[in-house]
Design a protein around this motif. Structure first.
Motif, PDB file in Angstrom:
ATOM      1  N   PRO A 196      35.129 -81.490 -14.947  1.00 38.15           N
ATOM      2  CA  PRO A 196      35.583 -80.504 -15.941  1.00 38.15           C
ATOM      3  C   PRO A 196      34.500 -80.203 -16.970  1.00 38.15           C
ATOM      4  O   PRO A 196      33.783 -81.091 -17.417  1.00 38.15           O
ATOM      5  CB  PRO A 196      36.793 -81.175 -16.582  1.00 38.15           C
ATOM      6  CG  PRO A 196      36.656 -82.617 -16.287  1.00 38.15           C
ATOM      7  CD  PRO A 196      35.874 -82.736 -15.010  1.00 38.15           C
ATOM      8  N   PHE A 197      34.400 -78.945 -17.330  1.00 37.92           N
ATOM      9  CA  PHE A 197      33.415 -78.490 -18.303  1.00 37.92           C
ATOM     10  C   PHE A 197      34.137 -78.136 -19.585  1.00 37.92           C
ATOM     11  O   PHE A 197      35.206 -77.503 -19.552  1.00 37.92           O
ATOM     12  CB  PHE A 197      32.670 -77.274 -17.743  1.00 37.92           C
ATOM     13  CG  PHE A 197      31.548 -76.813 -18.612  1.00 37.92           C
ATOM     14  CD1 PHE A 197      30.388 -77.540 -18.713  1.00 37.92           C
ATOM     15  CD2 PHE A 197      31.667 -75.644 -19.345  1.00 37.92           C
ATOM     16  CE1 PHE A 197      29.347 -77.116 -19.521  1.00 37.92           C
ATOM     17  CE2 PHE A 197      30.644 -75.214 -20.149  1.00 37.92           C
ATOM     18  CZ  PHE A 197      29.478 -75.956 -20.232  1.00 37.92           C
ATOM     19  N   SER A 198      33.587 -78.515 -20.704  1.00 40.90           N
ATOM     20  CA  SER A 198      34.221 -78.268 -21.991  1.00 40.90           C
ATOM     21  C   SER A 198      34.171 -76.784 -22.337  1.00 40.90           C
ATOM     22  O   SER A 198      33.098 -76.204 -22.518  1.00 40.90           O
ATOM     23  CB  SER A 198      33.516 -79.079 -23.081  1.00 40.90           C
ATOM     24  OG  SER A 198      34.025 -78.727 -24.336  1.00 40.90           O
ATOM     25  N   LEU A 199      35.336 -76.176 -22.423  1.00 44.49           N
ATOM     26  CA  LEU A 199      35.416 -74.759 -22.760  1.00 44.49           C
ATOM     27  C   LEU A 199      35.013 -74.522 -24.210  1.00 44.49           C
ATOM     28  O   LEU A 199      34.407 -73.492 -24.525  1.00 44.49           O
ATOM     29  CB  LEU A 199      36.828 -74.244 -22.508  1.00 44.49           C
ATOM     30  CG  LEU A 199      37.033 -72.753 -22.652  1.00 44.49           C
ATOM     31  CD1 LEU A 199      36.164 -71.998 -21.651  1.00 44.49           C
ATOM     32  CD2 LEU A 199      38.485 -72.400 -22.450  1.00 44.49           C
ATOM     33  N   ARG A 200      35.277 -75.464 -25.073  1.00 42.10           N
ATOM     34  CA  ARG A 200      34.898 -75.303 -26.481  1.00 42.10           C
ATOM     35  C   ARG A 200      33.379 -75.315 -26.642  1.00 42.10           C
ATOM     36  O   ARG A 200      32.836 -74.598 -27.470  1.00 42.10           O
ATOM     37  CB  ARG A 200      35.527 -76.394 -27.324  1.00 42.10           C
ATOM     38  CG  ARG A 200      37.054 -76.253 -27.310  1.00 42.10           C
ATOM     39  CD  ARG A 200      37.644 -77.056 -28.350  1.00 42.10           C
ATOM     40  NE  ARG A 200      37.292 -76.468 -29.631  1.00 42.10           N
ATOM     41  CZ  ARG A 200      37.906 -76.714 -30.749  1.00 42.10           C
ATOM     42  NH1 ARG A 200      38.919 -77.535 -30.748  1.00 42.10           N
ATOM     43  NH2 ARG A 200      37.534 -76.175 -31.863  1.00 42.10           N
TER      44      ARG A 200
ATOM     45  N   PHE B 106      31.313 -74.217 -24.368  1.00 40.56           N
ATOM     46  CA  PHE B 106      30.907 -72.912 -23.856  1.00 40.56           C
ATOM     47  C   PHE B 106      31.093 -71.827 -24.920  1.00 40.56           C
ATOM     48  O   PHE B 106      30.228 -70.978 -25.113  1.00 40.56           O
ATOM     49  CB  PHE B 106      31.713 -72.572 -22.601  1.00 40.56           C
ATOM     50  CG  PHE B 106      31.378 -71.252 -22.009  1.00 40.56           C
ATOM     51  CD1 PHE B 106      30.187 -71.067 -21.321  1.00 40.56           C
ATOM     52  CD2 PHE B 106      32.248 -70.184 -22.128  1.00 40.56           C
ATOM     53  CE1 PHE B 106      29.859 -69.845 -20.772  1.00 40.56           C
ATOM     54  CE2 PHE B 106      31.943 -68.968 -21.583  1.00 40.56           C
ATOM     55  CZ  PHE B 106      30.743 -68.797 -20.899  1.00 40.56           C
ATOM     56  N   ILE B 107      32.207 -71.862 -25.647  1.00 41.25           N
ATOM     57  CA  ILE B 107      32.451 -70.879 -26.707  1.00 41.25           C
ATOM     58  C   ILE B 107      31.422 -71.030 -27.819  1.00 41.25           C
ATOM     59  O   ILE B 107      30.919 -70.034 -28.359  1.00 41.25           O
ATOM     60  CB  ILE B 107      33.890 -71.033 -27.250  1.00 41.25           C
ATOM     61  CG1 ILE B 107      34.884 -70.568 -26.184  1.00 41.25           C
ATOM     62  CG2 ILE B 107      34.086 -70.232 -28.537  1.00 41.25           C
ATOM     63  CD1 ILE B 107      36.322 -70.829 -26.540  1.00 41.25           C
TER      64      ILE B 107
ATOM     65  N   GLU C 222      36.286 -66.632 -35.972  1.00 47.69           N
ATOM     66  CA  GLU C 222      35.963 -67.844 -35.208  1.00 47.69           C
ATOM     67  C   GLU C 222      36.160 -69.101 -36.052  1.00 47.69           C
ATOM     68  O   GLU C 222      36.572 -70.139 -35.541  1.00 47.69           O
ATOM     69  CB  GLU C 222      34.534 -67.776 -34.677  1.00 47.69           C
ATOM     70  CG  GLU C 222      34.321 -66.709 -33.643  1.00 47.69           C
ATOM     71  CD  GLU C 222      35.174 -66.890 -32.415  1.00 47.69           C
ATOM     72  OE1 GLU C 222      35.444 -68.056 -32.048  1.00 47.69           O
ATOM     73  OE2 GLU C 222      35.564 -65.893 -31.809  1.00 47.69           O
TER      74      GLU C 222
ATOM     75  N   ALA D 129      36.767 -72.537 -33.670  1.00 45.38           N
ATOM     76  CA  ALA D 129      35.764 -72.595 -32.603  1.00 45.38           C
ATOM     77  C   ALA D 129      34.441 -73.163 -33.098  1.00 45.38           C
ATOM     78  O   ALA D 129      33.679 -73.686 -32.296  1.00 45.38           O
ATOM     79  CB  ALA D 129      35.541 -71.199 -32.032  1.00 45.38           C
TER      80      ALA D 129
END
Length: 115
Positions: A48-52, A54-55, A103, A108
């Protein structure tokens, strides 16, 4: 008289042999393996890749491009600062500021809650 080509060739050969000597003196598995942004190159591909994260990276790129757009505006403003230029700069900075506040409100860019 030695010409420029032979001097360049001599310096290039010295640099190449120095590279070979340093390369074989510092040989280790970690230095020879590929670097894939902090991930093991031969690990499981479906981790799993951290979506946070990436943002956060996308936000950094947006504000990095914003800085590259502001430099020409500032340099042009020293030559002439018309009303159209002032309004354009104000609208541009307002849009960026609204995006930054949005944001921030969404959490974020809160670094401590990411990890």
């Amino acid at each position: 008289m030695v010409n420029l080509f032979t001097i360049t060739l001599f310096i290039s050969m010295i640099m190449f042999f120095m590279y070979l000597m340093l390369f074989y003196m510092n040989y280790s598995f970690e230095k020879q393996s590929a670097f894939e942004c902090g991930f093991e190159p031969l690990s499981e591909m479906r981790t799993p890749f951290s979506l946070r994260f990436f943002i956060l990276v996308i936000l950094f790129l947006i504000f990095d491009i914003e800085i590259s757009l502001l430099f020409p505006i500032i340099s042009i403003s020293t030559l002439m600062m018309s009303l159209f230029m002032k309004i354009s700069l104000l609208i541009f900075l307002t849009i960026l500021l609204i995006g930054l506040f949005h944001e921030w409100n969404e959490g974020a860019i809160d670094w401590m809650s990411m990890f």
